[in-house]
Design an enzyme around this catalytic site. Structure first.
Site, short mmCIF file in Angstrom:
data_model
loop_
_atom_site.label_atom_id
_atom_site.label_comp_id
_atom_site.label_asym_id
_atom_site.label_seq_id
_atom_site.Cartn_x
_atom_site.Cartn_y
_atom_site.Cartn_z
N ARG A 31 -8.20 -0.87 6.89
CA ARG A 31 -8.28 -0.57 5.46
C ARG A 31 -9.14 -1.59 4.71
O ARG A 31 -9.77 -1.26 3.72
CB ARG A 31 -6.87 -0.56 4.84
N THR A 42 0.83 -1.21 0.00
CA THR A 42 0.00 0.00 0.00
C THR A 42 0.87 1.26 0.00
O THR A 42 0.55 2.25 -0.67
CB THR A 42 -0.93 0.01 1.21
N TYR A 96 -1.21 -10.42 5.38
CA TYR A 96 -1.25 -9.01 5.82
C TYR A 96 -2.66 -8.70 6.29
O TYR A 96 -3.58 -8.59 5.49
CB TYR A 96 -0.83 -8.12 4.65
N ILE A 118 7.43 -4.43 9.19
CA ILE A 118 7.43 -3.94 7.81
C ILE A 118 7.08 -2.47 7.93
O ILE A 118 5.95 -2.11 8.24
CB ILE A 118 6.46 -4.72 6.92
N LYS A 155 1.99 -10.00 8.69
CA LYS A 155 2.14 -8.58 8.99
C LYS A 155 0.86 -8.16 9.70
O LYS A 155 -0.23 -8.20 9.12
CB LYS A 155 2.36 -7.76 7.71
N TYR A 195 -12.81 -4.50 0.58
CA TYR A 195 -14.10 -4.04 0.08
C TYR A 195 -15.13 -5.15 -0.09
O TYR A 195 -16.27 -5.01 0.34
CB TYR A 195 -13.97 -3.26 -1.25
#
Length: 296
Positions: free
Chosen positions: A142, A48, A137, A208, A166, A111
């Site tokens: 998000r 991202t 991740y 990260i 992550k 989404y």
């Protein structure tokens, strides 16, 4: 100095530099050199932070190839290949594998909000296409969903190369839950710079990082101290870095980081792709003041 075992320590989620609307591959190579000279343990292109939502598929793969070429095997490259489309993630993962990526970073589908069973099937389908290490991740802020501990356990049991996550849910308790359930069979990496040390205190093995784009040496030192069990020195460094950890997220990442890198002359432009935009004047002052205070 002997490097920590993959994938532990500090990994930079690289920005993707742009110049007049196009990817500035020459500047990307210079950023890679800056990172390696700073002692970073590995690099993560086109996550991202690398603006993966707005680069084209062709640019996405070329950034991965360019990073691998510039690294020349000196540190591991974990390519961002996740998507909310399983087919797209599979194809991107296969292409990154063929290009020579050392591992893959796979974000939870965003989404479309699959069930936990849908998440398992999504990641399992991708894991069938590569034997390279996969870093899951989880970033519910998000994506709108969290990768459950149960899904991580199922994937780890079926696919030995799915052994890293992550974690960017902002919860020390969540990190502890993962490690309580799976122990050393999974490696947790922080996805939030300001939570790196708290996460490592309960068993995470590194980060990260966004902030290491600007401060690779400092972030690497922080994780090295924690991995060595020197929490007194790690706390002191964490507290010194904390204001910049927060300032680099004063507006949507990576706009603050690109401003800082441009001001330092490490990239030629603070350009981000729409719908991101440049920082407000107030945020610019706050960020630059935080950096100046640290460096001064």
């Amino acid at each position: 100095m002997k490097r920590p075992r993959p994938y532990t320590g500090s990994y930079t989620a690289l920005v993707t530099p742009f110049r007049r609307g196009a990817v500035a591959y020459d500047e990307l190579k210079k950023l890679v050199e800056f990172q390696i000279k700073g002692g970073i343990d590995g690099l993560v292109p086109v996550g991202t932070t690398g603006e993966s939502p707005t680069v084209t598929h062709e640019e996405h793969l070329e950034v991965i190839r360019c990073t691998i070429e510039a690294v020349r095997g000196r540190v591991p490259v974990i390519a961002g290949t996740g998507s909310n489309s399983t087919h797209e993630a599979v194809e991107m993962t296969k292409a990154a594998d063929a290009a020579g990526a050392d591992g893959m970073l796979l974000v939870a589908p965003y989404y479309n909000r699959p069930t936990q069973e849908g998440l398992f099937q999504h990641f399992a389908r991708i894991a069938e296409e590569t034997d390279k290490p996969i870093v899951l991740y989880s970033i519910p802020g998000r994506c709108g969903i969290e990768i459950s501990v149960g899904v991580i356990e199922r994937l780890r049991a079926k696919f030995p190369h799915v052994a890293h996550i992550k974690e960017a849910g902002g919860s020390v308790d969540r990190v502890d839950q993962i490690i309580q359930a799976m122990g050393d069979s999974v490696t947790v990496l922080s996805g939030d710079d300001s939570l790196t040390l708290p996460f490592m205190a309960v068993g995470a093995k590194g980060v990260i990082s966004v902030v290491s784009n600007y401060f690779p040496r400092e972030v690497t030192k922080l994780t090295a101290l924690a991995l060595a069990g020197d929490y007194a020195k790690a706390r002191a460094l964490h507290r010194k870095l904390y204001p910049v950890f927060k300032a680099f997220f004063i507006e949507s990442n990576p706009a603050p980081m690109k401003l800082a890198l441009a001001r330092a002359g490490r990239i030629s432009s603070e350009e981000v792709r729409s719908p991101l935009c440049s920082l407000s004047e107030a945020s610019r002052k706050t960020l630059l003041a935080a950096i100046a205070a640290y460096e001064g």
